[in-house]
Every structure is written in C-alpha cells, then in structure tokens.
Design an enzyme around this catalytic site. Structure first.
Site, PDB file in Angstrom:
ATOM      1  NE  ARG A 199      -1.764   1.900   3.464  1.00 34.95           N
ATOM      2  CZ  ARG A 199      -1.654   1.883   4.793  1.00 34.95           C
ATOM      3  NH1 ARG A 199      -2.290   0.995   5.517  1.00 34.95           N
ATOM      4  NH2 ARG A 199      -0.881   2.766   5.398  1.00 34.95           N
TER       5      ARG A 199
ATOM      6  CG  HIS B 184      -6.307   2.419   6.051  1.00 36.77           C
ATOM      7  ND1 HIS B 184      -6.410   1.121   5.606  1.00 36.77           N
ATOM      8  CD2 HIS B 184      -7.518   2.731   6.565  1.00 36.77           C
ATOM      9  CE1 HIS B 184      -7.635   0.663   5.846  1.00 36.77           C
ATOM     10  NE2 HIS B 184      -8.319   1.629   6.423  1.00 36.77           N
TER      11      HIS B 184
ATOM     12  CE1 TYR C 113       0.923   2.853   8.795  1.00 32.21           C
ATOM     13  CE2 TYR C 113      -0.368   4.478  10.001  1.00 32.21           C
ATOM     14  CZ  TYR C 113      -0.164   3.716   8.871  1.00 32.21           C
ATOM     15  OH  TYR C 113      -1.012   3.803   7.804  1.00 32.21           O
TER      16      TYR C 113
HETATM   17  C1  TPP Z   1     -14.844  -5.711  11.433  1.00 35.01           C
HETATM   18  C2  TPP Z   1     -14.050  -4.478  11.176  1.00 35.01           C
HETATM   19  N1  TPP Z   1     -13.161  -4.060  12.078  1.00 35.01           N
HETATM   20  C3  TPP Z   1     -12.451  -2.928  11.885  1.00 35.01           C
HETATM   21  C4  TPP Z   1     -12.613  -2.209  10.741  1.00 35.01           C
HETATM   22  C5  TPP Z   1     -11.823  -0.902  10.531  1.00 35.01           C
HETATM   23  N2  TPP Z   1     -10.848  -1.085   9.453  1.00 35.01           N
HETATM   24  C6  TPP Z   1     -11.108  -0.699   8.199  1.00 35.01           C
HETATM   25  S1  TPP Z   1      -9.900  -1.128   7.134  1.00 35.01           S
HETATM   26  C7  TPP Z   1      -8.994  -1.833   8.382  1.00 35.01           C
HETATM   27  C8  TPP Z   1      -7.684  -2.484   8.058  1.00 35.01           C
HETATM   28  C9  TPP Z   1      -7.835  -3.554   7.026  1.00 35.01           C
HETATM   29  O1  TPP Z   1      -6.602  -4.083   6.701  1.00 35.01           O
HETATM   30  P1  TPP Z   1      -6.439  -5.124   5.520  1.00 35.01           P
HETATM   31  O2  TPP Z   1      -7.399  -6.258   5.728  1.00 35.01           O
HETATM   32  O3  TPP Z   1      -5.013  -5.481   5.452  1.00 35.01           O
HETATM   33  O4  TPP Z   1      -6.905  -4.384   4.211  1.00 35.01           O
HETATM   34  P2  TPP Z   1      -6.285  -3.070   3.556  1.00 35.01           P
HETATM   35  O5  TPP Z   1      -7.017  -1.899   4.130  1.00 35.01           O
HETATM   36  O6  TPP Z   1      -4.831  -3.047   3.876  1.00 35.01           O
HETATM   37  O7  TPP Z   1      -6.546  -3.202   2.101  1.00 35.01           O
HETATM   38  C10 TPP Z   1      -9.640  -1.709   9.595  1.00 35.01           C
HETATM   39  C11 TPP Z   1      -9.101  -2.185  10.890  1.00 35.01           C
HETATM   40  C12 TPP Z   1     -13.555  -2.668   9.817  1.00 35.01           C
HETATM   41  N3  TPP Z   1     -13.800  -2.022   8.663  1.00 35.01           N
HETATM   42  N4  TPP Z   1     -14.252  -3.810  10.045  1.00 35.01           N
END
Ligand code: TPP
Ligand code: TPP
Ligand code: MG
Ligand code: MG
Lengths: 326, 379, 326, 379
Positions: B274, B278, B287
């Site tokens: 990425r 985010h 971080y």
């Molecule tokens: C059940 C849930 N918990 C927390 C979140 C908040 N949240 C949104 S994106 C994210 C990180 C996701 O990381 P990843 O699965 O690696 O996907 P990326 O965003 O890196 O594509 C979090 C914690 C959420 N959307 N759903």
C-alpha cells in the site's frame, strides 16, 4: 384438516416449501440425517437430497454468511440456528449484512432468507438453551421478525416467511413444539398476512398482548379470569417487526388496559416498545399504565428456578388485577 | 523431553520455508521464468493492462484530490496495488462472479465500471449501488472479512446451478473474493475457508497482502506467511508477486480454472504494498518509515511494466502521452461529475429498507416529510 | 482545572488509569503507534510499553475474548472497538461471556473490563461508522452501559468504568471528541457515581431526556426555547444500564412532560424503555405522552442525508411544542 | 495450464500425508516406540490412571442413569474419551491453568473435583460454579469454541505475570484449553489460533477429535486432518492416539513444557471416539452405524491399559474388584448427593448479576418476593 404438533406442522411446511420451489434449501447443524435436534427437518434430507438439506460446519456466522451468498445467487436459504443462545456468533452477518443488503444496494438486491430459531425456556435446559433474543432483532431495521404460537400458524407462517422477498427471523417457541392443534393445509386456509396480529380471544376488560410461547399462557389466564367474571382479550402479535399497530391500538381503545407478556428480560424487551407506542397513541384512552409481565433482568437462571423466572398464569392475572385496580 | 520441535512437526512448519514468490517480471522490468506458472496473454494484453493501471492510478489520485477539496468524505487509495487488481481481473471468465472489499478500484476499472458510480459512496450521496455496473460485480463490503462468506455462498449457488466441472469450460464459473492481510485474522474469513473446503466450492480467495492493516504490519496478524494458512484448511495457497501483473494473471487463471473445473478453492496471497495512506483519514508517517516506502517504490508495479513494454518497443512516449491525456480527461470528468452527483433525499430511504414498505415506515416518512414541509411554510 | 477536548480528556483519563494501576492494559486495533484512529490512545504505547498498550490482530471477537481471559487472569483490560459498526463480531463474547461470567460462577468470578466504543453519526462517514448500538447492550443483563457527553465526564467516567469490578460498555460520542470543556483533575472533582444521571440544565415546562452526543443538541434546544419563554430541563442520563430512575422520575414529576432524544433507531431504542418506565411510574403526573425524537427506523443512511436523519434542535423543539400542545 | 496442482502447492498439501498418529500403547495392550515421544511416567502412574479412568466411566454411567431417572435434565457423556482426558490432565504442572469445554469429566476427576459440584449444572440447581474445586480449573463453556479465546487471554496474563520462559521451570505456567472437532470450524477458535500465534502465548490447544459433532462426522468440518490446521497459523500441530493414555501424556507434557518455556502454542489433536451418544438427548442410531461403534469398541482406552497392566502384573483381579467397589461407592454417593443438592431460589439470582446490585434489580427482587409471599398468605 389434520391434528399436528407444532414440530410436525413446521416439518410439513418446510416440506411443502421445498417441494414447491426448487430454489428453497435448508442449511444448519445436524439438520440432515438427525433431522435437527428438535427433529423439525426430519426426513427432509432423505427426500430432497444433500444439496437441498445441508449439514453445515459448526459455525453460525458461516451458516448465515454463506446463506447470504446463496440468496444473492438466486436461492432461498432457510437456515436453522440450533438454539436461541447460539445465534450471537452470527449477529454481525445478520445485523450488518442480511438486514441491509437491500438498503445498501438502493433496492437492487434482496436476500430472501429465513433464519429459524427455536427459542424460549421452560424445557429444563442448561444455560444458553432457553433464551429469548427477539428484541435484538426487532430493534434492527431491515429485518422482519415473526413467531408462531400454534401448529396452524407454524405451518403457514414458515411458508410465508420463505416466500417473503425480505429476510425473516423466524422464532419457534420450542416448549410448544409438542402442542397439538388443527392444521388446514388447503391454500384457502392460509392467513392473510404474515405481519398481522391475531385476536386469539376476544374480551372487554383488559388486553393481554403477547406472542410465541406466552400465547398459551395468556389464553389459559384468560380462561381462568373468565371464571372470576373477567373478560380478557388476548392478542397474539405474530409479527414483532413490523408490529401490527392497528390491531394493538384498536384493542387497547376497546379495553383501556393492557398487560404485555413475554419471557425476555424486561428492560428493552418488546414490552418496552409496545408500552411506548401505546402510551403515545392511546394516551387518553388508557385507564391504567401499560404493565409488563416478563422475565426479570437476569441472565436465564438455573432451570430449577425457571418456573419462578418465566411469566405464568398467576403472574399474568396478578398484573391484570393491578391494572384493574387503577 | 526438551522443548525442541519433534522432527515431524518441525518438517511441517518448515514446509515452503523458502516461501517461493511467484514472479514473471522483475522490478527492473525483466522477464523471468517460473517452473509452474507461465504468462498466457498477448503483448497487446499487457499494453492494455498498463493503460488500465495508469488510468487507475490517475483516477485514484483524483479521488484523493477530491477528498482534499472537501468534495468526498473519504477516499480509499489503491496506489501500488494496480498489478494485483488488474492482473487478477484479467483472469476473470464470463461466468465468474467478483466480490470486492473496498480498495479494488483497479478491478472496477478493468471490469468497465464507471468510476462515477462508486464515487457516491465516498461523497455520501449513495450507499453502494451501481445500476449500470457489470452484473457479475458484487457490492463492496466495509466490515472486514464478511464478504468472504458471501463469496463462498455464491460459489455454492454456482455448484447447485450446475456451473462447475462441466466438460465444456464455457459452462463453468467461479467466484473471486478480495480481502486484505488484516482480514485474515477475522473469524469470518477462517469460517469461509472452512465452508469452502467442506463444500469444495469454486472460490478463489484473493488476499492482497499490502503489508499493512491501517497501522499494523502483517506481523501483528501472523508470524508465518499468509498463503500457508490454506493448507491447514485443506486447499492450496500460493504467494505471488502482487506487483507483477503477468504473474498475478497467470496464478489467478490457474486458480480460477481449477475452481471452475471442480477442484475446489485456492488462496492466493498477492504480495504487494500500500504505497499510500490507508485512507485519506490516515497518517502513515506515524507508524512506518520513509525507507520502507522507498524500498517498495523501487518495486512499483507500473514502473516495471512500462520499462518492459518500452524496452520491447510495444509502447513509446507518444503512447504514454496519449494515455496521460486520456487520464486527464477522465480525471476532469470525475471532478465535474462528482459535484453533479444527485443530492440524496432522506425521504427516499424509507422505501429502501424492505421490498414492501411496512406501515410504520410509511408513517415515519410522512412524519419526516411533514416536518421538512413545515420549514418551507415558515420560510 | 484545564480546558480539554473530549478526546484529550479521555486520553488523560486512560493515562491516569494506566499510571495508577499496573493491572490496567489497553488493547485494540491501531491503538499503539497510531494512537487509534481517533488518537484517543495517542502517546500511551510510547509511555507504557507494548505489553500494556497492545495492537491486536484485526478480530473483534478475539479482542474481547482474550480480554475476558486477561480479566480472569487478574488484569483490567480496556479494549477499543474502532467504530460502533464493528462491535457486532464481538457480540457473542460480550452477550454470552462478558456479561455472564459473574452470574455463571455464582458471583465467584468477575470480569472487570471496559469496552470503549466511539459511536454515533454526524461526521460525514461511510456506512458502519455512524451507528448507535447502545440498546443491544442495555437490553443485556450483566452489562453496565455508560456514555459521556462532555470532557469532564469523559475524564472521570472512563476512570470510574475501569475501576468498576463489572464489565462496562463505554460509549464515546465521536462527533463530540473535539468539543472543549473544563476538566478538574483533582480527585475531589470526581462525580459521585458512574451510574447517576445529571441534570444538565434545570427547567420547569418539560424534560428533555438524553445522553451522549444529543446532550449538546438538547442544551442548545433548551437555550433556544428560553428565548421563547420556555423552560426546559435537560437530563443527561450518563448511564443507560442501569438507568437512574430516581432522577428521571423526579424530573418528570416536576415538569409533567417528557421528550426522549437519541440517535439510535426509534423502535426498541432507549426511548422505548424510558417511555415504558415513565408511563408506568408517573401515570398520573404525565400531562402528555412521552414523545421520542430519534433516528428513524432505517439503516444509517448516506452521510449527505444524515442532517435529516439525526435529531436536531428544531426537531427537539417541534416535539416540545407537540408535548405542550397536549 | 491444466488444473493439476503445481508441484510446490502439491508438496505443501501433502505434508504429513502419512498423518502420523503418535502411539505408545496399541489397542491390544502392547507398548510400541515412537521416534519422538516417550512415556515419562512410572508404572504406578499408569495404575493410578487406570483407576481414574475406571472411576470416570463409572461416574459417567451413573450420570446417564440419573438423567434417565429424571434426576438430571441432561448428562454429557465422556465415555471412550477417558485416556485423552486423563492422559492430558497427568501432564498439568502446578502453575498451569485448565479451561474445559463441557465433556471433561475425566479431567475434573483427575484434578480432584468433587463430581457433585458439577452435577448441579445438569440438575438445574446451579449455573457452573464449584466453590471447593481446584483454583486452576476454569468454568466449562457451552457456547462452542468461545473458551479458546479466554484461554489465550489467560496465557497472555501469564506472560505479563512473568510466568513464562524463566530459567527455573517451576516458575513457569501455561494454559490448556479443551474443545472438540466440531469446534474447529468456529471463528472464535481460529481467532484464538491467530491471537495465540501473534502473542506467542503459552497455550496448548487440546482438541478431542471424537469423530462426531453431534450427528456430523469430522468430514463435514474439514477434508484434511485437523492437527494440520496449526501450521498455517504458525505453530505446530500433532496428532496423538487419544485412546492411549501414555501417548497423550507424553505429547501433552511436551507441548506444555514447550509453551511454558516461551516457545509458543501447540495444537494437539487427540484422535479418539465418542462411544456414547452426544448427550442423553441424542440418538446416535439415526446417523452412525453399529459397525463403526464396534470398530472403535476394539480400541477402547480402558481395555488396552487394563490388558497391559494385567499382563505386566501391575494389577490383578483383586485390584480391579477394589476399584469396582470404590466406583460403586462413588456412584451411590452421587445418587444420594444428587437428590440432596440444595434447591435454588430465584431470589438469590438477583444479587449475582453484578458485584453491586443496582436499584432496578433490588426492586425486581422485592417484586418477586412479594409475589411469592402472596401465595403463602393465600395458602
Ligand atoms: C470488522 C471491522 N473491524 C475494523 C474495521 C476498521 N478497518 C477498516 S480497514 C482496516 C484495516 C484492514 O486491513 P487489511 O485487511 O489489510 O486491508 P487493507 O485496508 O490493507 O486493504 C480496519 C481495521 C472494519 N472495517 N471492520
Ligand atoms: C455456538 C454453538 N453452536 C451450536 C451449539 C450446539 N452444540 C452443542 S455440542 C455441539 C457439537 C460439538 O461438537 P464437538 O466440537 O466435536 O464436541 P463434542 O461434543 O463432540 O465433544 C453442538 C453443535 C453450541 N453449543 N454452541
Ligand atoms: Mg492490508
Ligand atoms: Mg466431537
């Protein structure tokens, strides 16, 4: 017209739905060879095969989440949650997905699925097996929540729930599974709507508002009250979401007194919503406050105290007395 | 007995200890061979891929700009993940169903979705509908991991439709579901693995390991490579260089073909990065180090493909200028279109909760409309 | 006495709890280096280390379930759920475990933990980021549910919640995170009880019953009403479970009119329970039915309609008018 | 590209394809050697194990009888799983914490819990408390899989208490958590694997694969052996003959020692069989064959140990008669004690919801007591 237990009526209703619509399928834990722990699906896997009556892995979120996918793929899944207390692992899928896909997609998608949940106490079970979680679902926009109180309704309501294009949480009062009743399977006997309350008994002095397992309790109470010269109306809500306000308000306007009866905890149980609506709509017609006879605000207690925990005939009549004393 | 691992156990944990990263195009833009996977597309496909990747990046950049200007509430960048998204999308067959998470701009564009359709979600004018979008594209999910179970269910529907394992491959279909490295920790994703394995469902789990779940590096989720998760559930996992559009396509084609044929699920871990924040709400300087970002910049999926295609003479500066112009036009269209998205009216929401609106929502709608009207009267 | 935002007040409260009790630890997604997506835990990992401010894997059931174990092991975990809409995967752990271990063990065990949930709308977010799920928890026996409405309460209530031997669901009104207010950190300034409602403004014509993000809205409404010569009392419930009935009933008895205000859906929202209790206890004192100004019974809508969805000053005053018209 | 597995992938899936079942005592009662695991206990330990296994079976049988007589609402049989339970319990150290599911009668008895204490749960006189029970024994859980996360949290607490990896093994502790084959499908169990691996927590996941989750054979949950699940999460999994008390003890000792030393979690799959019904509410004839039951009868964990000990002259018929008499006494004590369990009064429940009972529960208790009292007045 035949006499069936509620369990057999549900079985017959599911069988008819499976036979009538090849897209209907059942999924859940132990619903195949065993026929479910309550035998509601008995014989159905043998009749319709393993693709239509599916023994799933032991994971409720997975059961509901894959059912969402099946529904999006054109199927009509009817999933069984083995006991009330085991629906919570699926809560996220139900509350954030099942209930909302129609809304999220601006009406383009729908998830015509049914979640069957045997619920309520009175069967002497260990913890997690006697709960009444209906309010969690009735508070959730996008879900329909219904519950049957007799074999005829069981037979028809399960079929109507399956036919409904929206997701329906279908609560089955497990302690009434073995109650018998007349079931007319002729199409003309089907009730008009899944979402309409039923006046289970007409009366004039006070209204007992109830549903599911407590309908019989309230009918018994009304019969006992009659002996003392009191005429109680008993309304079987049938649908907890949406609530059939019209039937409720009309009854309250006639009697002026209401007692709501359910097994679930009092605080924020269905009685709270009913009381709130009734006091708002029938403010001037109410002769007494809406009273609630419910489970106490406790986790479901050890089964040898459940007779004290659950509303029974006497507690209902006691509340009626209090209402009439106003 | 000491605390050393018994041999059998140690052998098992060490499996794939080399953690072979399938790669067909190096960061410096050179082709390399992989023993198992081969690129099946044409040169022209690659040119088209580069074009889609460039447009994706341009539109993504525009999304961020629109958020900065206050026209969007949020934007979720796909920056750096274009090869993973477009390479995998290249592998879709006409019967395949696509279940995105929320970062799949590249997939959307590869599928021909008008970006204006999903801008509404981030502008707050819409939930997540795209009426003119491709029928095989499911809505994105914002609750991490939930969509993987939907995908398995859709794959089970394909099985019941007789869409799997037919002699004629054209009759077969499968489901591809996207999720992130962080998502692999969710119960739902693991349950999806269980259900997919149990049903031998035609589903490809496409995990974009972009090294971060917001501020958490992948090591917070797992001490071992993610693709290895699959084997313990009973299906294969592979790790592919997610910044290599050729390799991603080859691996996804293999996985999809396998799934369609009835051989069951596959987990693909697309090892990518990425490059941006985010979302536009995030501040990655809190971080992660600039060094890390620079290291991955050198592995940029677009750079390597452009280098390769230029070297091979398949594109030239004029072509690149043409795409840049096209990108500029699209960005402009996005800018204009964004502010013209129809403002929603809450009144419409009341009829979208159920297929047949119940009485209490009619009443609440009326109540709302009367209330709104009261202002007009007063005004 | 210093002026702090609610976010900084929570941060200070957590810092003090960590400093005072080595058993307190924080866990959640992104709460370490990032300081949480709302920066409530900013700087705390640097100060107290990775063992006490723990970045967890991305799984809410795991966060809450391991916190139960930590609590049983003598720690006092304070977990952060990143947004309201992501608490549902942890619902089973909260409803069937956290809330019941004390009861299940006949009082022998307790799980002194806090689940912090930023909640509510009004921040222009995408779906799942603006929800008000408090009623689900307030319906669950064994949980305590509280919410702060200003920086001072934020500072003190979070510390009191952590000190409480029972599990507390701590709702933080995210759209008020940046509201400023005076905070007196002297121990003598701590409110008497976490479970006592606060009369946020005295008044005589009607009572606005509210909590969390709507307290400010109601105070604004009361100020506006004053200009029109109406004296509104505003009660900040602070605790949604248990409810401080005494303070509520006393106010209703003084004013005779009540409007309950919250963002959550109307059906089975807190307003339902409050209305049910008030009509039962103050039946003869009520001059008008208890009215509810709430979110509609919709999934949270697209953010550009949220100003219509959320109760605002005008809707509150409109309801006051209706109440007074009775 | 065909649908065959690429070699690397195939190799991974084939890992431990022999699925080595660790065994030290055969069904016919003969000792066998395992390359990695060796029995560390004494002959006398084995005699004591047999005694505990026989008592467990007797009390289990009495539980079923009490349910049949209507004295219990339900009974959950441990029949056939005595070696898995007692062998693992033998491995517990004094600082270890034990988290059962609901079928661990053998563990309870090995730990010295008075069976009368947990009879109340099934009689409906109590929730799940045992005031005089061992302090390191957690309550059972009835919601499948939830307890695995609690166990990981308890292991994280041990880490924070400085109870892991100390030079003196006596200062170290670990957590053992029990669950079934069906439980492995639950999100919570897989999240427990994630959290345990991420924290390198001192926890031993002890899965009793008794081949059935009520009516569902293990194949409904997984196409591959369960112990393999662990490696994809980053820690070792081993499969042990769960009907062999020697092997179970050896493997559990190894896993616990490893966990206490700071080397992290282990998954043990104890391959065993639920010889009885799921619970007294169940009717296994609906879903499994008499042949299967007979096949496993031949692998009975008690028979093989008795055969071995008799052959070795470590016990004789008189000893067996003595244990039978002891078992009869215990069963009698259970029968008498069961019906004497104090009848609960709902009034007491109101003060057990919170540590400090709030006003509304005081009121509800008063309401309840007044209501109850009204009958006494009337009577
Ligand atoms: C059940 C849930 N918990 C927390 C979140 C908040 N949240 C949104 S994106 C994210 C990180 C996701 O990381 P990843 O699965 O690696 O996907 P990326 O965003 O890196 O594509 C979090 C914690 C959420 N959307 N759903
Ligand atoms: C979440 C949840 N779902 C369903 C059940 C009902 N149930 C009780 S035991 C059981 C089967 C468990 O099988 P397994 O994990 O193999 O353990 P075993 O009973 O064989 O020891 C089921 C489905 C439950 N207790 N909890
Ligand atoms: Mg990521
Ligand atoms: Mg089992």
């Amino acid at each position: 017209m035949s006499t069936l237990t509620m369990a057999k009526a549900l079985n017959a209703g599911l069988r008819r739905a499976l036979a009538n619509d090849p897209k209907v399928l059942l999924a859940g834990e132990d619903i195949g060879a065993l026929g479910g722990v309550f035998r509601i699906t008995e014989g159905l896997q043998a009749e319709f095969g393993r693709d239509r009556v599916v023994d799933t892995p032991l994971a409720e979120s997975g059961i509901v989440g894959t059912a969402v996918g099946l529904a999006l793929g054109g199927y009509k899944p009817v999933v069984e949650i083995q006991f009330d207390g085991f629906v919570y692992p699926a809560f996220d899928q139900i509350v954030s997905q099942v209930s909302r896909l129609h809304f999220r997609s601006h009406g383009r998608l729908s998830v015509p699925m049914v979640v069957r949940i045997p619920y309520g106490g009175g069967i002497g079970a260990i913890e997690h097996h006697s709960e009444s979680p209906e309010a969690y679902f009735a508070h959730t926009p996008g879900l329909k929540v219904v519950t049957c109180a007799n074999p005829s309704d069981a037979y028809w309501m399960i079929q109507q729930a399956i036919a409904d294009p929206d997701p329906v949480i279908f609560f089955e009062p497990k302690r009434r599974y073995h109650d018998k009743g007349e079931v007319d399977v002729d199409a003309s006997a089907a009730p008009d709507s899944l979402y309409q309350a039923r006046i289970a008994r007409h009366g004039t002095d006070a209204t007992l508002l109830t549903y599911g397992p407590m309908v019989r309790t309230c009918l018994d109470a009304a019969a006992a009250a009659e002996a003392e010269g009191r005429s109680l109306e008993v309304i079987d809500l049938r649908s907890l979401s949406p609530i059939d306000d019209a039937t409720v308000f009309a009854s309250v306007r006639r009697t002026g007194r209401v007692v709501v009866v359910h097994e679930a905890a009092r605080t924020l149980g269905m009685g709270a919503e009913l009381a709130a609506r009734i006091q708002a709509e029938c403010f001037y017609e109410l002769q007494a406050p809406v009273l609630r006879v419910t489970g106490y605000d406790l986790p479901y207690p050890p089964s040898r105290t459940e007779h004290s925990f659950l509303p029974d005939l006497d507690r209902v009549l006691d509340a009626v007395d209090q209402s009439l004393a106003h | 007995m000491g605390v050393a691992l018994p041999e059998a156990v140690a052998a098992e944990l060490a499996t794939s200890a080399d953690d072979h990263l399938i790669q067909l195009l190096t960061p410096s833009g050179e082709l390399v061979a992989d023993e198992q996977f081969h690129y099946t597309g044409s040169d022209q496909d690659l040119v088209e891929d580069l074009r889609t990747m460039l447009l994706t990046r341009a539109i993504d950049t525009e999304g961020t700009a629109l958020q900065r200007k206050g026209e969007l509430g949020l934007w979720v960048q796909s920056l750096g993940q274009e090869a993973a998204q477009i390479g995998s999308a290249r592998a879709f067959g006409s019967n395949d169903l696509i279940v995105p998470s929320y970062r799949e701009l590249g997939v959307y564009l590869a599928l021909g979705l008008d970006p204006l359709e999903f801008l509404g979600t981030f502008r707050g004018t819409a939930m997540v509908d795209w009426p003119t979008g491709p029928a095989n594209l499911h809505l994105p999910s914002f609750v991490i991991g939930t969509q993987t179970l939907h995908a398995v269910g859709m794959a089970m529907a394909l099985q019941r439709d007789g869409r799997v394992g037919n002699p004629n491959p054209d009759d077969n279909g499968a489901v591809v579901v996207y999720f992130g490295d962080g998502a692999t920790s969710q119960g739902d994703v693991n349950e999806a693995f269980v259900f997919a394995a149990a049903a031998n469902a035609p589903v490809v789990f496409f995990c974009q390991n972009n090294q971060w779940a917001i501020s958490e590096p992948t090591t917070v989720q797992t001490p071992v490579p993610l693709y290895r998760r699959a084997s313990g559930f009973g299906f294969p996992g592979v790790r592919v260089d997610g910044n290599d559009v050729l390799a991603v396509r080859a691996v996804t084609e293999w996985a999809l073909e396998r799934a369609r044929s009835g051989a069951g699920p596959v987990l693909i871990e697309a090892f990518t990065y990425r490059m941006g924040a985010h979302t536009t709400s995030d501040d990655p300087t809190k971080y992660r180090s600039a060094d890390e970002v620079a290291e991955w910049k050198a592995k940029d999926p677009i750079d390597r493909l452009r280098t390769y295609l230029l070297a091979k003479g398949l594109i030239d500066d004029a072509w690149l200028d043409g795409v840049a112009a096209e990108a500029a036009t699209q960005a402009e269209r996005l800018r204009t279109g964004c502010v013209q998205l129809v403002e929603p009216d809450l009144a419409d929401s009341f009829d979208l909760v159920y297929t047949d609106t119940p009485e209490h929502l009619h009443r609440q709608r009326a109540e709302f409309e009367a209330y709104e009207a009261s202002f007009e009267v007063n005004a």
